[in-house]
Motif scaffolding. Structure first.
Motif, PDB file in Angstrom:
ATOM      1  N   TYR A   1       0.820  -1.209   0.000  1.00  0.00           N
ATOM      2  CA  TYR A   1       0.000   0.000   0.000  1.00  0.00           C
ATOM      3  C   TYR A   1       0.855   1.261   0.000  1.00  0.00           C
ATOM      4  O   TYR A   1       0.342   2.360  -0.173  1.00  0.00           O
ATOM      5  N   ASN A   2       2.159   1.096   0.213  1.00  0.00           N
ATOM      6  CA  ASN A   2       3.092   2.211   0.129  1.00  0.00           C
ATOM      7  C   ASN A   2       3.558   2.394  -1.303  1.00  0.00           C
ATOM      8  O   ASN A   2       3.706   1.419  -2.040  1.00  0.00           O
ATOM      9  N   TRP A   3       3.818   3.638  -1.695  1.00  0.00           N
ATOM     10  CA  TRP A   3       4.442   3.902  -2.993  1.00  0.00           C
ATOM     11  C   TRP A   3       5.715   4.690  -2.753  1.00  0.00           C
ATOM     12  O   TRP A   3       5.711   5.721  -2.090  1.00  0.00           O
ATOM     13  N   ASN A   4       6.802   4.204  -3.319  1.00  0.00           N
ATOM     14  CA  ASN A   4       8.068   4.927  -3.201  1.00  0.00           C
ATOM     15  C   ASN A   4       8.964   4.630  -4.394  1.00  0.00           C
ATOM     16  O   ASN A   4      10.130   4.986  -4.388  1.00  0.00           O
TER      17      ASN A   4
ATOM     18  N   ARG B   1      -1.414   9.507  -2.611  1.00  0.00           N
ATOM     19  CA  ARG B   1      -0.709  10.172  -3.714  1.00  0.00           C
ATOM     20  C   ARG B   1      -1.686  11.004  -4.539  1.00  0.00           C
ATOM     21  O   ARG B   1      -2.802  10.589  -4.823  1.00  0.00           O
ATOM     22  N   LYS B   2      -1.253  12.199  -4.945  1.00  0.00           N
ATOM     23  CA  LYS B   2      -2.105  13.115  -5.698  1.00  0.00           C
ATOM     24  C   LYS B   2      -2.587  12.480  -7.009  1.00  0.00           C
ATOM     25  O   LYS B   2      -3.709  12.706  -7.442  1.00  0.00           O
ATOM     26  N   GLY B   3      -1.734  11.677  -7.615  1.00  0.00           N
ATOM     27  CA  GLY B   3      -2.092  11.061  -8.893  1.00  0.00           C
ATOM     28  C   GLY B   3      -3.268  10.113  -8.807  1.00  0.00           C
ATOM     29  O   GLY B   3      -3.933   9.833  -9.815  1.00  0.00           O
ATOM     30  N   CYS B   4      -3.569   9.610  -7.609  1.00  0.00           N
ATOM     31  CA  CYS B   4      -4.694   8.677  -7.439  1.00  0.00           C
ATOM     32  C   CYS B   4      -6.041   9.375  -7.584  1.00  0.00           C
ATOM     33  O   CYS B   4      -7.066   8.713  -7.788  1.00  0.00           O
ATOM     34  N   SER B   5      -6.056  10.695  -7.474  1.00  0.00           N
ATOM     35  CA  SER B   5      -7.321  11.434  -7.464  1.00  0.00           C
ATOM     36  C   SER B   5      -8.076  11.359  -8.784  1.00  0.00           C
ATOM     37  O   SER B   5      -9.294  11.548  -8.815  1.00  0.00           O
TER      38      SER B   5
ATOM     39  N   THR C   1      -3.080   4.468  -3.417  1.00  0.00           N
ATOM     40  CA  THR C   1      -1.817   4.101  -2.783  1.00  0.00           C
ATOM     41  C   THR C   1      -1.341   5.283  -1.937  1.00  0.00           C
ATOM     42  O   THR C   1      -1.726   6.432  -2.170  1.00  0.00           O
ATOM     43  N   PHE C   2      -0.482   4.981  -0.955  1.00  0.00           N
ATOM     44  CA  PHE C   2      -0.044   5.985   0.001  1.00  0.00           C
ATOM     45  C   PHE C   2       1.445   6.283  -0.166  1.00  0.00           C
ATOM     46  O   PHE C   2       2.237   5.390  -0.462  1.00  0.00           O
TER      47      PHE C   2
END
Length: 356
Positions: free
Chosen positions: A167-170, A282-286, A230-231
């Motif tokens: 669930y993490n994005w890096n 993450r902003k892109g998930c919006s 994702t976070f």
């Protein structure tokens, strides 16, 4: 042909990048990269550079002497592979899309860190054993820090080690695709990822850009994972540490009924309401409207079936073949349970509305 400048205008400058990493993987001059969860970065403005390297002139983009032998390269590979360009975001989508069959399944293998029923790992392990694939792009993590990483798995042991949802994005998830295709020269790849990742792979397969041809030839199977969002790694881990939880104490994380459930190695489960960690998303998930990875061959998730069971959506005959062979060879089994399709549609509809 639309160059990376158009991609920058439509996606990066609007901060709607999915973080899938397709642009990083397909860039023929290795000019694109991610840094510290930021939007895409460039080593220099190579794709638009018109400076003759023989002129011994400073590069205005990087403020370094430009010694590249390639310049003025508007190849368009990154634009064609991106799932978030304006024209692709305008494509109408359905709640859960087309499929042949939906059912519950679980692995018959012993998978230590299996998420739900471990069905995806079982399908991939069988495919490797049979030679149906020669590698799989998956996301693994450092068990001590919970930091994710893009991995090319070519053995069952590597697949089992990478089992579980992240669930993490890096990290750009498709980062390992370049190594698999251009360095290792693999020809039968499976790719496992969230809907944005699978959509990027679909764009690569649908493109007629010559620079994407090696990737098109190498990709054999697309397995999509149900995903609400994702976070960002650093923000989410900071929140978890505030709760007195060290990352090495975590067994797995899972989203359940509006909460992030954190299962610990000592058997305890801690929960965080998703509303409390909205700032970590993450902003892109919006802008994403796809919950079940509509253009995958097989979709998988933990919604609609009991605990310890994977919901599988088999979307085409291609995906059906991989599932049936895994069952035939004793890697996977169907579970006699009713799938709550309405529960899947409810979350899918909610995500569609959010992304509009």
């Amino acid at each position: 042909m639309k160059s990376y400048l158009k991609l920058k205008e439509e996606v990066w400058d609007k901060n709607i990048c999915s973080g899938c990493g397709a642009c990083v993987a397909v860039c023929p001059v290795e000019n694109i990269y991610f840094k510290q969860q930021s939007p895409v970065k460039f080593k220099c403005e190579l794709c638009a550079c018109t400076i003759d390297p023989a002129a011994e002139t400073e590069c205005p983009a990087s403020a370094e002497f430009c010694k590249v032998t390639l310049y003025n390269v508007p190849c368009g590979a990154c634009y064609d592979a991106c799932p978030r360009t304006e024209e692709k975001l305008e494509i109408p989508i359905e709640e859960i899309g087309k499929y042949i069959e939906i059912f519950g399944a679980k692995s018959k293998m012993d998978i230590k860190y299996a998420q739900s029923g471990g069905a995806v790992t079982a399908i991939l392990c069988n495919a490797l054993d049979e030679g149906l694939i020669d590698g799989a792009i998956v996301v693994s993590e450092d068990k001590w820090t919970m930091e994710p990483k893009s991995v090319l798995a070519t053995t069952k042991e590597e697949l089992i080690k990478a089992a579980g949802s992240r669930y993490n994005w890096n990290v750009p998830i498709l980062e390992a695709l370049k190594e698999a295709v251009m360095v290792r020269k693999l020809e039968k790849l499976a790719i496992v990822g969230t809907p944005c990742v699978i959509n990027a792979v679909f764009q690569i397969l649908a493109s007629d850009n010559d620079l994407l041809r090696p990737f098109k030839k190498a990709i054999r199977l697309k397995i999509g994972l149900f995903c609400t969002e994702t976070f960002k790694y650093s923000e989410l881990m900071a929140k978890i540490k505030e709760m007195g939880i060290n990352p090495w104490e975590i067994k797995k994380m899972e989203i359940k009924k509006g909460k992030l459930a954190i299962d610990l190695l000592n058997g305890e489960t801690k929960e965080i309401p998703l509303k409390e960690i909205e700032y970590c998303v993450r902003k892109g998930c919006s802008v994403c409207r796809d919950f079940t990875a509509l253009v995958s061959d097989i979709s998988a998730g933990n919604v609609g079936t009991p605990e310890g069971v994977t919901t599988l959506i088999v979307r085409n005959e291609w995906g059906k073949g991989f599932v049936e062979r895994a069952i035939l060879n004793g890697y996977l089994e169907k579970v006699d349970c009713e799938v709550n399709i309405d529960a899947i549609k409810k979350l899918a509809k909610k995500k569609m509305e959010r992304g509009n």
